[in-house]
Design a protein around this motif. Structure first.
Motif, PDB file in Angstrom:
ATOM      1  N   GLY A  16       0.804  -1.212   0.000  1.00 48.34           N
ATOM      2  CA  GLY A  16       0.000   0.000   0.000  1.00 48.34           C
ATOM      3  C   GLY A  16       0.837   1.261   0.000  1.00 48.34           C
ATOM      4  N   ALA A  17       0.141   2.402   0.088  1.00 47.54           N
ATOM      5  CA  ALA A  17       0.803   3.694   0.034  1.00 47.54           C
ATOM      6  C   ALA A  17       0.226   4.641   1.088  1.00 47.54           C
ATOM      7  N   LEU A  18       1.070   5.551   1.521  1.00 49.50           N
ATOM      8  CA  LEU A  18       0.662   6.632   2.415  1.00 49.50           C
ATOM      9  C   LEU A  18       1.412   7.888   2.025  1.00 49.50           C
ATOM     10  N   ARG A  19       0.815   9.020   2.333  1.00 50.92           N
ATOM     11  CA  ARG A  19       1.470  10.300   2.122  1.00 50.92           C
ATOM     12  C   ARG A  19       1.503  11.054   3.445  1.00 50.92           C
ATOM     13  N   LEU A  20       2.713  11.267   3.923  1.00 48.75           N
ATOM     14  CA  LEU A  20       2.881  12.024   5.154  1.00 48.75           C
ATOM     15  C   LEU A  20       3.057  13.502   4.841  1.00 48.75           C
ATOM     16  N   SER A  62      17.193   1.662   1.758  1.00 46.41           N
ATOM     17  CA  SER A  62      16.033   0.792   1.945  1.00 46.41           C
ATOM     18  C   SER A  62      14.745   1.368   1.366  1.00 46.41           C
ATOM     19  N   VAL A  63      14.746   2.675   1.064  1.00 52.45           N
ATOM     20  CA  VAL A  63      13.504   3.280   0.561  1.00 52.45           C
ATOM     21  C   VAL A  63      13.653   3.847  -0.844  1.00 52.45           C
ATOM     22  N   LYS A  64      14.845   3.788  -1.398  1.00 51.13           N
ATOM     23  CA  LYS A  64      15.063   4.326  -2.745  1.00 51.13           C
ATOM     24  C   LYS A  64      14.126   3.668  -3.738  1.00 51.13           C
ATOM     25  N   GLY A  65      13.518   4.500  -4.584  1.00 54.47           N
ATOM     26  CA  GLY A  65      12.603   3.985  -5.590  1.00 54.47           C
ATOM     27  C   GLY A  65      11.185   3.793  -5.093  1.00 54.47           C
ATOM     28  N   ARG A  66      10.991   3.900  -3.777  1.00 57.46           N
ATOM     29  CA  ARG A  66       9.645   3.722  -3.205  1.00 57.46           C
ATOM     30  C   ARG A  66       9.125   4.998  -2.542  1.00 57.46           C
ATOM     31  N   PHE A  67      10.021   5.755  -1.936  1.00 55.02           N
ATOM     32  CA  PHE A  67       9.626   6.970  -1.209  1.00 55.02           C
ATOM     33  C   PHE A  67      10.093   8.198  -1.980  1.00 55.02           C
ATOM     34  N   THR A  68       9.314   9.272  -1.877  1.00 53.75           N
ATOM     35  CA  THR A  68       9.673  10.545  -2.502  1.00 53.75           C
ATOM     36  C   THR A  68       9.418  11.682  -1.522  1.00 53.75           C
ATOM     37  N   VAL A  69      10.444  12.473  -1.281  1.00 52.58           N
ATOM     38  CA  VAL A  69      10.312  13.648  -0.417  1.00 52.58           C
ATOM     39  C   VAL A  69      10.128  14.877  -1.302  1.00 52.58           C
ATOM     40  N   SER A  70       9.260  15.769  -0.867  1.00 47.44           N
ATOM     41  CA  SER A  70       9.026  17.000  -1.622  1.00 47.44           C
ATOM     42  C   SER A  70       8.587  18.087  -0.656  1.00 47.44           C
ATOM     43  N   LYS A  71       8.540  19.310  -1.164  1.00 50.76           N
ATOM     44  CA  LYS A  71       8.093  20.409  -0.315  1.00 50.76           C
ATOM     45  C   LYS A  71       7.290  21.406  -1.142  1.00 50.76           C
ATOM     46  N   ASP A  72       6.358  22.047  -0.480  1.00 47.52           N
ATOM     47  CA  ASP A  72       5.522  23.060  -1.107  1.00 47.52           C
ATOM     48  C   ASP A  72       5.780  24.370  -0.365  1.00 47.52           C
ATOM     49  N   GLN A  81       5.909  10.895   0.200  1.00 44.75           N
ATOM     50  CA  GLN A  81       5.076   9.921  -0.480  1.00 44.75           C
ATOM     51  C   GLN A  81       5.720   8.548  -0.330  1.00 44.75           C
ATOM     52  N   MET A  82       4.984   7.619   0.241  1.00 42.90           N
ATOM     53  CA  MET A  82       5.523   6.283   0.488  1.00 42.90           C
ATOM     54  C   MET A  82       4.700   5.264  -0.292  1.00 42.90           C
ATOM     55  N   ASN A  83       5.329   4.609  -1.245  1.00 42.09           N
ATOM     56  CA  ASN A  83       4.674   3.588  -2.067  1.00 42.09           C
ATOM     57  C   ASN A  83       5.290   2.228  -1.788  1.00 42.09           C
ATOM     58  N   SER A  84       4.584   1.200  -2.206  1.00 46.36           N
ATOM     59  CA  SER A  84       5.072  -0.180  -2.055  1.00 46.36           C
ATOM     60  C   SER A  84       5.567  -0.434  -0.638  1.00 46.36           C
ATOM     61  N   LEU A  85       4.767  -0.086   0.310  1.00 43.14           N
ATOM     62  CA  LEU A  85       5.176  -0.200   1.710  1.00 43.14           C
ATOM     63  C   LEU A  85       5.393  -1.647   2.115  1.00 43.14           C
ATOM     64  N   GLY A 119       5.758  13.370  15.603  1.00 44.90           N
ATOM     65  CA  GLY A 119       5.748  12.055  14.979  1.00 44.90           C
ATOM     66  C   GLY A 119       4.364  11.585  14.578  1.00 44.90           C
ATOM     67  N   THR A 120       4.344  10.697  13.595  1.00 49.25           N
ATOM     68  CA  THR A 120       3.108  10.056  13.156  1.00 49.25           C
ATOM     69  C   THR A 120       3.416   8.579  12.915  1.00 49.25           C
ATOM     70  N   GLN A 121       2.556   7.715  13.405  1.00 45.25           N
ATOM     71  CA  GLN A 121       2.811   6.275  13.361  1.00 45.25           C
ATOM     72  C   GLN A 121       2.411   5.687  12.014  1.00 45.25           C
ATOM     73  N   VAL A 122       3.291   4.883  11.467  1.00 50.37           N
ATOM     74  CA  VAL A 122       3.014   4.122  10.250  1.00 50.37           C
ATOM     75  C   VAL A 122       3.155   2.640  10.588  1.00 50.37           C
ATOM     76  N   THR A 123       2.112   1.886  10.315  1.00 49.94           N
ATOM     77  CA  THR A 123       2.111   0.455  10.580  1.00 49.94           C
ATOM     78  C   THR A 123       1.751  -0.277   9.300  1.00 49.94           C
ATOM     79  N   VAL A 124       2.629  -1.180   8.877  1.00 49.43           N
ATOM     80  CA  VAL A 124       2.412  -1.945   7.647  1.00 49.43           C
ATOM     81  C   VAL A 124       2.280  -3.414   8.026  1.00 49.43           C
ATOM     82  N   SER A 125       1.151  -3.991   7.692  1.00 50.93           N
ATOM     83  CA  SER A 125       0.910  -5.400   8.006  1.00 50.93           C
ATOM     84  C   SER A 125       1.207  -6.266   6.788  1.00 50.93           C
ATOM     85  N   PRO A 126       1.599  -7.533   7.027  1.00 52.01           N
ATOM     86  CA  PRO A 126       1.973  -8.418   5.912  1.00 52.01           C
ATOM     87  C   PRO A 126       0.808  -8.660   4.966  1.00 52.01           C
TER      88      PRO A 126
END
Length: 126
Positions: A16-20, A62-72, A81-85, A119-126
């Protein structure tokens, strides 16, 4: 007063994906290097993704290609942006602002960052 407020965490299944988001106040994010860090249960805090003042980014292997940092700049907000968690992405995620005003290269070391969100909690289940 400098303040950083993270949001967007939650529980997702693997793949899945999440956007922090990290809303900043008391300073402009364009004036400092910014970063996302995480701390899994029982482990040290580690750098995930950082972005310099001019937009150069760095990522943990460990996150290259899956996560993207950006700013507005208009919203004074940092994003992750966190993909393929994966289950081992489970952690508390924090945003932070570098301690060096007008920094030239964003560091992946937590010790180089002065101001932190709660902080914000991210939990990824199998």
């Amino acid at each position: 007063q400098v303040r950083l407020v993270e949001s967007g965490g939650g529980s997702v299944q693997a793949g899945g994906a999440l956007r922090l988001s990290c809303a900043a106040s008391g300073f402009t994010i364009s004036s400092r290097c910014m970063g996302w860090f995480r701390q899994p249960p029982g482990k040290e805090r580690e750098g995930v993704a950082v972005i310099s003042r001019d937009g150069n980014t760095r990522y943990a292997e460990s996150v290259k290609g899956r996560f993207t940092v950006s700013k507005d700049r208009t919203k004074n907000t940092l994003y992750l942006q966190m993909n393929s968690l994966k289950p081992n992405d489970t952690a508390m995620y924090y945003c932070a602002a570098d301690r060096h005003i007008f920094c030239t290269r964003a560091s992946m070391a937590p010790g180089e960052y002065k101001d932190w969100g709660q902080g914000t909690q991210v939990t990824v289940s199998p």
